[in-house]
Motif scaffolding. Structure first.
Motif, mmCIF file in Angstrom:
data_model
loop_
_atom_site.group_PDB
_atom_site.id
_atom_site.type_symbol
_atom_site.label_atom_id
_atom_site.label_comp_id
_atom_site.label_asym_id
_atom_site.label_seq_id
_atom_site.Cartn_x
_atom_site.Cartn_y
_atom_site.Cartn_z
ATOM 1 N N ARG A 64 0.809 -1.235 0.000
ATOM 2 C CA ARG A 64 0.000 0.000 0.000
ATOM 3 C C ARG A 64 0.837 1.278 0.000
ATOM 4 O O ARG A 64 0.622 2.152 -0.851
ATOM 5 C CB ARG A 64 -0.946 -0.002 1.195
ATOM 6 C CG ARG A 64 -2.051 -1.021 1.113
ATOM 7 C CD ARG A 64 -3.097 -0.685 0.099
ATOM 8 N NE ARG A 64 -3.826 0.533 0.429
ATOM 9 C CZ ARG A 64 -4.892 0.950 -0.212
ATOM 10 N NH1 ARG A 64 -5.355 0.259 -1.234
ATOM 11 N NH2 ARG A 64 -5.489 2.081 0.141
ATOM 12 N N PRO A 65 1.829 1.458 0.879
ATOM 13 C CA PRO A 65 2.614 2.692 0.816
ATOM 14 C C PRO A 65 3.459 2.783 -0.447
ATOM 15 O O PRO A 65 3.702 3.887 -0.949
ATOM 16 C CB PRO A 65 3.482 2.627 2.081
ATOM 17 C CG PRO A 65 3.522 1.190 2.450
ATOM 18 C CD PRO A 65 2.216 0.618 2.023
ATOM 19 N N VAL A 66 3.904 1.640 -0.954
ATOM 20 C CA VAL A 66 4.702 1.656 -2.194
ATOM 21 C C VAL A 66 3.865 2.214 -3.339
ATOM 22 O O VAL A 66 4.308 3.107 -4.088
ATOM 23 C CB VAL A 66 5.205 0.233 -2.531
ATOM 24 C CG1 VAL A 66 5.950 0.238 -3.874
ATOM 25 C CG2 VAL A 66 6.102 -0.288 -1.422
ATOM 26 N N PRO A 136 6.285 11.161 6.366
ATOM 27 C CA PRO A 136 6.678 11.422 4.976
ATOM 28 C C PRO A 136 5.844 12.562 4.397
ATOM 29 O O PRO A 136 4.693 12.771 4.810
ATOM 30 C CB PRO A 136 6.370 10.101 4.278
ATOM 31 C CG PRO A 136 5.248 9.528 5.057
ATOM 32 C CD PRO A 136 5.488 9.926 6.484
ATOM 33 N N PRO A 137 6.389 13.307 3.441
ATOM 34 C CA PRO A 137 5.622 14.408 2.839
ATOM 35 C C PRO A 137 4.281 13.976 2.262
ATOM 36 O O PRO A 137 3.309 14.732 2.318
ATOM 37 C CB PRO A 137 6.567 14.934 1.756
ATOM 38 C CG PRO A 137 7.933 14.588 2.256
ATOM 39 C CD PRO A 137 7.783 13.274 2.951
ATOM 40 N N VAL A 138 4.204 12.765 1.704
ATOM 41 C CA VAL A 138 2.972 12.317 1.070
ATOM 42 C C VAL A 138 1.819 12.221 2.073
ATOM 43 O O VAL A 138 0.645 12.285 1.702
ATOM 44 C CB VAL A 138 3.182 10.958 0.367
ATOM 45 C CG1 VAL A 138 3.340 9.832 1.372
ATOM 46 C CG2 VAL A 138 2.042 10.653 -0.597
ATOM 47 N N ILE A 144 -2.156 10.134 10.339
ATOM 48 C CA ILE A 144 -2.638 8.788 10.669
ATOM 49 C C ILE A 144 -2.213 7.791 9.601
ATOM 50 O O ILE A 144 -1.869 6.639 9.890
ATOM 51 C CB ILE A 144 -4.177 8.786 10.817
ATOM 52 C CG1 ILE A 144 -4.610 9.709 11.961
ATOM 53 C CG2 ILE A 144 -4.703 7.375 11.045
ATOM 54 C CD1 ILE A 144 -4.128 9.278 13.318
ATOM 55 N N LEU A 145 -2.224 8.237 8.350
ATOM 56 C CA LEU A 145 -1.866 7.364 7.236
ATOM 57 C C LEU A 145 -0.450 6.828 7.400
ATOM 58 O O LEU A 145 -0.202 5.626 7.224
ATOM 59 C CB LEU A 145 -2.001 8.142 5.926
ATOM 60 C CG LEU A 145 -2.173 7.354 4.635
ATOM 61 C CD1 LEU A 145 -3.365 6.427 4.720
ATOM 62 C CD2 LEU A 145 -2.330 8.317 3.466
ATOM 63 N N ALA A 146 0.487 7.713 7.720
ATOM 64 C CA ALA A 146 1.880 7.285 7.891
ATOM 65 C C ALA A 146 2.028 6.342 9.075
ATOM 66 O O ALA A 146 2.774 5.353 9.008
ATOM 67 C CB ALA A 146 2.780 8.501 8.079
ATOM 68 N N TRP A 149 0.726 2.983 7.974
ATOM 69 C CA TRP A 149 1.664 2.331 7.054
ATOM 70 C C TRP A 149 2.862 1.738 7.792
ATOM 71 O O TRP A 149 3.225 0.580 7.584
ATOM 72 C CB TRP A 149 2.164 3.341 6.018
ATOM 73 C CG TRP A 149 1.171 3.646 4.941
ATOM 74 C CD1 TRP A 149 0.075 2.914 4.589
ATOM 75 C CD2 TRP A 149 1.202 4.772 4.076
ATOM 76 N NE1 TRP A 149 -0.589 3.511 3.560
ATOM 77 C CE2 TRP A 149 0.080 4.659 3.212
ATOM 78 C CE3 TRP A 149 2.039 5.873 3.931
ATOM 79 C CZ2 TRP A 149 -0.202 5.595 2.227
ATOM 80 C CZ3 TRP A 149 1.767 6.806 2.938
ATOM 81 C CH2 TRP A 149 0.656 6.670 2.100
ATOM 82 N N SER A 150 3.480 2.548 8.659
ATOM 83 C CA SER A 150 4.677 2.062 9.361
ATOM 84 C C SER A 150 4.328 0.899 10.285
ATOM 85 O O SER A 150 5.102 -0.061 10.402
ATOM 86 C CB SER A 150 5.337 3.198 10.144
ATOM 87 O OG SER A 150 4.441 3.729 11.111
ATOM 88 N N SER A 151 3.152 0.951 10.908
ATOM 89 C CA SER A 151 2.754 -0.134 11.813
ATOM 90 C C SER A 151 2.488 -1.424 11.055
ATOM 91 O O SER A 151 2.938 -2.507 11.458
ATOM 92 C CB SER A 151 1.511 0.281 12.613
ATOM 93 O OG SER A 151 1.771 1.392 13.428
#
Length: 610
Positions: A64-66, A136-138, A144-146, A149-151
């Protein structure tokens, strides 16, 4: 796009970067600015190629983050390409027409630097040895999104400790609000959490995963995501083969999913989740019964004899005297051994389970009872399955011996099963035969609660359950009718209304013995109390009115029904109460019946309510 492979999206980004590089070389104006853009594009190209090498060699990774970062990179490369194409011509006229400013280059460089930052962050979270928790800038507009993703990335590729910490972070995020839950599910966290739930070597990891899934399961669509990810067979497997503290959380998950999604409710039963739940609920409750069965007394005749003997003796559970044990389970020895283990694991775990702390055992039973409640709610087939596992005896036992949430959950499960039996003759005949030990145990406990408890939260389900069983009781069943009549005068209007509803099921025409039951209700002096209830709240007024009509129509003891007072009350009813056409018809029929058969010669009137 989700239908494209990640490698294809990365290839597209690299091709676009090469086109930008070519445009830099072909630039005829603003050469210095174009070269600066080219340097940033070269940096992005190197990072994209490294990412391609990683995705090609990795067995699995979190996509998903990719996809999101690569899509943003392509957007920013497209902006750079559009600007550089304007710089291709050398003529002064073209430069004037294009109207390119230094601000345009600064904007493009800013976007390319942001993409480089996204790529750096992405590389860090995909590195199992370096989980970056920066923003991340995105995802600058939605942190919350970041975090999600990291989790999720850590759950997929991190060490066991990192996986547990990441699942706990997701659970904390999901516990905050529904928006977070939606993001977590949309970003594909459910499959990794299910995989972590199957981490049998680490109870902590299983609990963290079950907690996260539990917080996500408060809405049908999100529950359906877990179902579609083939989570139910896995959840049932973990339920039957895990330590007690893990089983507690998994049973809660079963309850929550069944509560919000009827598909999950049916699928759990189809995967045979009910048997381990009943097994865990009855752990250390019927140990003497198990011992007798293991000695070879397994014929039907022997089991009935054992049951009769056990009614005369008191067993000891956890060092405390309990009530007589009525447990009768004509199952094979294989199921008996399953029951002895307290779950699906081998007998070697029995000692471990017995040595578990009492509060852990109690919390497990509370969760299992809640799961059975939600599985039975509104579901006839699941209610039947619970009775087939002899769950009724276990529920009755716990209602008698336990208190608090455990007793309440067991009582609510009984209410759901009896409600299903009310409208299903096969279940009613199979589970609630008058000579059934399970049915007798359930009715005994319901009556005991009605007599001894002053808590409406317990009285109401007990009254409802007895009302649902109205068609199973023989003629002149004053043992049940008497306490119900007593509760017509309960200080709680809700309990009184439920008592009127329950008695209405004894006296209604659908009950084959309605005339006998109606006379019994009248003889117990219910009519004066019902007349007073007509002055109660709307609900009590409605159901006392219905019951009075049934008694007037079906009881043969005319004098005791106080026909004159009832006729006056019916004639003076508020028209708003008779808005329902069926009720209006019932009242009209009752008034006609009283005038025609029970009033004196001077009052032979035909009154109808319009």
């Amino acid at each position: 796009m989700e239908d494209q492979r990640v490698e294809e999206e990365l290839t597209r980004a690299i091709v676009l970067a090469e086109r930008v590089r070519t445009a830099v070389d072909e630039a005829g104006s603003y050469k210095a600015d174009c070269i600066q853009v080219g340097r940033h594009v070269d940096t992005l190209t190197d990072k994209l190629r490294s990412l391609v090498r990683f995705t090609s060699s990795a067995q699995s990774f979190y996509e998903r983050p990719v996809r999101r970062v690569v899509a943003e990179v392509c957007t920013n490369l497209g902006r750079a390409l559009a600007l550089l194409r304007k710089c291709k011509g050398r003529s002064v006229l073209r430069r004037v027409v294009s109207i390119i400013s230094a601000a345009d280059f600064r904007k493009v460089v800013f976007h390319l630097e942001a993409s480089a930052g996204d790529m750096k962050w992405l590389a860090s979270v995909l590195d199992s040895n370096n989980c970056d928790v920066t923003l991340p800038p995105v995802a600058s507009n939605d942190p919350i999104l970041a975090w999600v993703w990291s989790s999720v990335c850590a759950i997929c590729i991190g060490s066991l400790a990192e996986k547990i910490a990441a699942a706990s972070r997701l659970a904390a995020l999901a516990g905050d609000n529904d928006r977070n839950k939606k993001i977590i599910v949309e970003e594909g966290a459910v499959p990794p959490l299910l995989k972590l739930l199957n981490e049998s070597a680490s109870p902590e990891a299983q609990i963290a995963a079950a907690t996260g899934l539990l917080y996500l399961s408060n809405e049908e669509e999100r529950v359906r995501t877990i179902v579609d990810a083939l989570g139910i067979p896995l959840i049932v497997k973990v339920l039957g083969d895990s330590p007690m503290r893990v089983q507690t959380w998994v049973a809660r998950l079963v309850a929550r999913m069944s509560e919000f999604d009827s598909i999950a409710q049916c699928d759990f039963a189809r995967e045979n989740a009910i048997r381990p739940l009943v097994t865990l609920l009855s752990f250390e409750t019927f140990s003497d019964d198990q011992m007798m069965m293991s000695q070879g007394k397994q014929s039907i005749h022997s089991l009935v004899k054992i049951n009769m003997e056990m009614e005369k003796h008191t067993v000891v559970v956890d060092g405390k005297n309990s009530v007589p044990n009525h447990h009768y389970r004509p199952y094979t020895s294989s199921f008996s051994s399953f029951h002895l283990d307290g779950g699906g694991r081998g007998g070697s775990n029995r000692k471990e389970r017995e040595n578990e702390r009492p509060e852990v055992k109690r919390m497990l039973k509370i969760s299992c009872a809640e799961a059975l409640w939600m599985l039975a709610r509104g579901n006839v087939l699941n209610s039947k399955r619970i009775t087939e596992t002899k769950g009724l005896l276990c529920l009755a036992k716990l209602v008698e011996t336990e208190e608090g949430e455990l007793r309440y959950n067991c009582l609510m499960t009984i209410e759901e099963i009896t409600a299903a039996a009310e409208f299903n003759a096969d279940l009613r005949r199979a589970a609630f035969r008058p000579n059934s030990p399970a049915a007798k145990a359930v009715v005994d406990q319901l009556l005991r609660l009605m007599k001894e408890s002053d808590n409406p939260a317990l009285q109401i389900p007990a009254v409802r359950s007895l009302g649902s069983l109205a068609r199973t009781f023989p003629a002149r069943e004053n043992r049940v009718i008497g306490p119900l009549v007593t509760h017509l005068g309960n200080r709680s209007q809700e309990v009184a209304a439920e008592a009127a509803i329950a008695l209405g099921k004894f006296a209604c025409p659908d009950n084959f013995l309605h005339e006998v039951h109606s006379n019994a209700i009248v003889e117990l002096n219910a009519v004066p109390v019902l007349m007073r209830l007509l002055r109660g709240n709307d609900r009590a007024q409605l159901h006392s009115l219905i019951l009075l009509c049934y008694l007037a129509l079906h009881a043969t003891n005319n004098a005791a029904t106080e026909q004159a007072r009832l006729l006056t009350a019916l004639e003076g009813l508020d028209k708003a109460l008779l808005a329902n056409s069926e009720l209006r018809e019932l009242v009209s029929k009752t008034i006609y019946h009283i005038n025609l058969y029970h009033a004196g010669p001077h009052s032979q009137r035909l009154l109808y309510v319009h």
